[in-house]
Design a protein around this motif. Structure first.
Motif, short mmCIF file in Angstrom:
data_model
loop_
_atom_site.label_atom_id
_atom_site.label_comp_id
_atom_site.label_asym_id
_atom_site.label_seq_id
_atom_site.Cartn_x
_atom_site.Cartn_y
_atom_site.Cartn_z
N ALA A 22 63.30 -46.95 25.93
CA ALA A 22 64.76 -46.74 25.99
C ALA A 22 65.45 -47.99 26.51
CB ALA A 22 65.07 -45.53 26.88
N ALA A 23 64.83 -48.61 27.52
CA ALA A 23 65.42 -49.82 28.10
C ALA A 23 65.43 -50.98 27.09
CB ALA A 23 64.67 -50.22 29.37
N MET A 24 64.40 -51.03 26.22
CA MET A 24 64.36 -52.08 25.18
C MET A 24 65.54 -51.96 24.24
SD MET A 24 60.43 -52.00 23.95
CE MET A 24 59.16 -52.18 25.21
N ILE A 25 65.75 -50.72 23.78
CA ILE A 25 66.85 -50.50 22.83
C ILE A 25 68.18 -50.80 23.53
CG2 ILE A 25 68.01 -48.78 21.38
CD1 ILE A 25 65.20 -49.58 20.34
N GLN A 26 68.28 -50.37 24.79
CA GLN A 26 69.51 -50.62 25.55
C GLN A 26 69.75 -52.12 25.70
OE1 GLN A 26 71.64 -48.06 26.45
NE2 GLN A 26 72.99 -49.84 26.77
N VAL A 29 61.36 -66.78 21.40
CA VAL A 29 62.77 -66.87 21.81
C VAL A 29 63.22 -68.35 21.78
CG1 VAL A 29 64.32 -66.61 23.80
CG2 VAL A 29 62.73 -64.76 23.19
N ASN A 30 62.36 -69.21 22.30
CA ASN A 30 62.71 -70.64 22.33
C ASN A 30 62.86 -71.22 20.92
OD1 ASN A 30 62.51 -70.34 25.06
ND2 ASN A 30 60.55 -71.40 25.26
N ASN A 52 61.59 -58.96 25.90
CA ASN A 52 61.49 -57.77 26.74
C ASN A 52 60.00 -57.55 26.98
OD1 ASN A 52 60.89 -54.80 27.05
ND2 ASN A 52 63.10 -54.77 27.30
N TYR A 53 59.62 -57.25 28.21
CA TYR A 53 58.19 -57.16 28.54
C TYR A 53 57.77 -55.73 28.86
CZ TYR A 53 58.79 -62.12 28.44
OH TYR A 53 59.10 -63.39 28.01
N GLY A 54 58.58 -54.77 28.46
CA GLY A 54 58.27 -53.37 28.75
C GLY A 54 57.12 -52.86 27.89
N ASN A 55 56.71 -51.64 28.21
CA ASN A 55 55.59 -50.97 27.54
C ASN A 55 56.15 -49.92 26.59
OD1 ASN A 55 53.36 -49.46 26.88
ND2 ASN A 55 52.69 -49.11 28.99
N VAL A 56 55.92 -50.09 25.29
CA VAL A 56 56.48 -49.13 24.33
C VAL A 56 55.91 -47.72 24.51
CG1 VAL A 56 57.12 -50.67 22.42
CG2 VAL A 56 54.79 -49.77 22.54
N MET A 95 72.78 -66.98 11.05
CA MET A 95 72.22 -67.06 12.39
C MET A 95 71.11 -66.00 12.56
SD MET A 95 74.21 -66.85 16.00
CE MET A 95 74.66 -65.14 15.86
N THR A 96 70.05 -66.38 13.20
CA THR A 96 68.95 -65.45 13.41
C THR A 96 69.15 -64.74 14.75
OG1 THR A 96 67.61 -67.20 12.50
CG2 THR A 96 66.45 -65.27 13.36
N VAL A 97 69.02 -63.44 14.74
CA VAL A 97 69.08 -62.69 15.99
C VAL A 97 67.82 -61.85 16.04
CG1 VAL A 97 70.27 -60.86 17.22
CG2 VAL A 97 71.60 -62.59 16.01
N ARG A 98 67.03 -62.03 17.06
CA ARG A 98 65.76 -61.30 17.11
C ARG A 98 65.49 -60.78 18.51
NH1 ARG A 98 60.42 -63.97 14.67
NH2 ARG A 98 61.70 -65.79 14.39
N LEU A 99 64.98 -59.59 18.60
CA LEU A 99 64.51 -59.08 19.89
C LEU A 99 63.01 -59.02 19.79
CD1 LEU A 99 65.49 -57.65 22.60
CD2 LEU A 99 64.72 -55.58 21.46
N ARG A 100 62.34 -59.56 20.76
CA ARG A 100 60.88 -59.61 20.67
C ARG A 100 60.32 -59.13 22.00
NH1 ARG A 100 56.28 -62.39 17.75
NH2 ARG A 100 54.70 -62.15 19.33
N TRP A 101 59.35 -58.26 21.95
CA TRP A 101 58.71 -57.88 23.21
C TRP A 101 57.24 -58.19 23.13
CZ3 TRP A 101 62.00 -54.33 20.84
CH2 TRP A 101 61.39 -53.44 19.96
N SER A 102 56.68 -58.47 24.28
CA SER A 102 55.28 -58.87 24.25
C SER A 102 54.56 -58.55 25.54
CB SER A 102 55.18 -60.36 23.98
OG SER A 102 53.81 -60.73 23.93
N ARG A 103 53.34 -58.13 25.37
CA ARG A 103 52.44 -57.92 26.50
C ARG A 103 51.17 -58.69 26.19
NH1 ARG A 103 53.90 -53.73 29.56
NH2 ARG A 103 51.84 -52.87 29.96
N THR A 104 50.16 -58.56 27.05
CA THR A 104 48.91 -59.25 26.75
C THR A 104 48.30 -58.64 25.49
OG1 THR A 104 47.60 -57.70 28.01
CG2 THR A 104 48.44 -59.64 29.19
N LEU A 105 47.33 -59.32 24.91
CA LEU A 105 46.67 -58.81 23.71
C LEU A 105 46.15 -57.41 23.93
CD1 LEU A 105 45.34 -59.08 20.95
CD2 LEU A 105 43.42 -60.19 22.08
N ALA A 106 45.59 -57.16 25.12
CA ALA A 106 45.04 -55.84 25.40
C ALA A 106 46.14 -54.83 25.70
CB ALA A 106 44.08 -55.93 26.58
N GLY A 107 47.39 -55.27 25.71
CA GLY A 107 48.50 -54.36 25.94
C GLY A 107 48.70 -54.03 27.40
#
Ligand SMILES: NC(=O)c1ccc[n+]([C@@H]2O[C@H](COP(=O)([O-])OP(=O)(O)OC[C@H]3O[C@@H](n4cnc5c(N)ncnc54)[C@H](O)[C@@H]3O)[C@@H](O)[C@H]2O)c1
Length: 312
Positions: A49-53, A25-26, A38-42, A1-13
């Motif tokens: 921290a919220a991403m890891i949580q 995800v789909n 997750n749409y947070g800003n690294v 089974m694949t388990v992935r966490l992916r976060w993304s913002r616009t290309l410009a960040g």
């Protein structure tokens, strides 16, 4: 089974762009796996921290972090604004620190984990990318620190210099111009199934995350099309020692005869800048006779095989 966490913002960040992350995800869900976006800003400590949580809350634990977020603000050093410098360093260097910092305490507790950090061959001096090159060089240093400091906790850390026609490359005017002229499309629209496909990087990422790579740490790999290269770690190549200490006179007299010999001279390019150092040998400039067949349809070259063009 694949388990992935992916976060993304616009290309410009900037701001949240839900589409690419949700698409992945789909795709994973359609394949029978589990994933969450997750749409947070690294670049922001609390959001990292919220991403890891979120990963821990969703999947019960976190085993692997792949630091992939990136933006470009290319400019020659004499034209670069403070904002352009800060934005790129914030996403690449601080963002990688933020995520690794949060993951490292979990990895330490559970005695295991993998750090995989995207650096770039630009780190070696890409003339129009002072901010990006500095951030990506910093990521190499941070990766070596992670490899050394987290070894005792059964963790590995490696860097990849990836390559591929992604959305980021759609923002590089010279490449866009050339590809548009040849195909009428943006680079990222033409990449699928070719050497420029960013998917070529994925097997290396997964390998570094796998049990097979438990003893691969502190390394830097360049992935370029169908080639994967190991980049040497910085090493001392010449030393001159003077028991009397050094004066300007003795340095002036001796350095040209010692260090001075064989120093690579920067190679000028058409645009008035110079060629980036290093990484000469993973871009297809190895003579056919210098390769060794190693099975699985692959060929292999290393630096102590005969030099370019010479047969064994
Ligand atoms: N494509 C290449 O040829 C190439 C070459 C060398 C290095 N890289 C590096 O590989 C990594 C991936 O780049 P890519 O080519 O896939 O580009 P991309 O633009 O397709 O992906 C970068 C992702 O980072 C996200 N992002 C940007 N700022 C963010 C932030 N502050 N917080 C969270 N996410 C953020 C963007 O939304 C985007 O999804 C980057 O670190 C890039 O510097 C790419």
């Amino acid at each position: 089974m694949t388990v992935r966490l992916r976060w993304s913002r616009t290309l410009a960040g900037e701001g949240a762009d839900t589409t690419p992350a949700q698409q992945v995800v789909n795709e994973i869900a359609a394949d029978g796996g589990r994933a969450v976006a997750n749409y947070g800003n690294v670049a922001k400590y609390d959001e990292a921290a919220a991403m890891i949580q979120q990963a821990v809350d969703t999947f019960g634990k976190i085993d692997i972090v792949v630091n992939v977020a990136g933006i470009l603000r290319d400019r020659m050093i004499f034209n670069m604004s403070e904002q352009e410098w800060d934005a790129v360093i914030a996403v690449h260097l601080k963002g990688t620190f933020n995520v690794c910092r949060q993951a490292s305490s979990r990895f330490r507790e559970q005695k295991g984990g993998r750090f995989i950090n995207m650096s770039s061959s630009s780190a070696f001096g890409s003339p129009g990318q002072p901010n990006y090159a500095a951030g990506k060089s910093g990521i190499l240093g941070l990766t070596w620190v992670l490899a050394n400091s987290m070894r005792a906790y059964n963790c590995t850390a490696n860097a990849i210099l990836p390559s591929g026609w992604t959305r980021m490359i759609d923002a590089v005017p010279r490449t866009v111009q050339q590809v548009m002229k040849e195909t009428g499309k943006m680079p990222s629209e033409t990449a699928a199934g070719t050497e420029r496909d960013p998917e070529n990087v994925a097997p290396l990422v997964v390998y570094l995350a796998s049990d097979d790579a438990a003893n691969v740490s502190g390394q830097c790999f360049a992935s370029f099309g169908y080639s994967i290269s190991l980049v040497s770690q910085p090493q001392v190549v010449k030393t001159v020692r003077n028991e009397n200490g050094w004066t300007l006179d003795s340095l002036g007299a001796l350095l040209p005869k010692t260090f001075g010999e064989g120093l690579a001279v920067p190679v000028p390019l058409d645009d008035g800048t110079v060629k980036t150092i290093g990484l000469n040998s993973h871009r297809g400039d190895i003579a056919e006779a210098s390769w060794m067949e190693v099975g699985h349809g692959a060929k292999f070259w290393k630096i102590d095989l005969p030099p370019y063009g010479e047969t064994r």
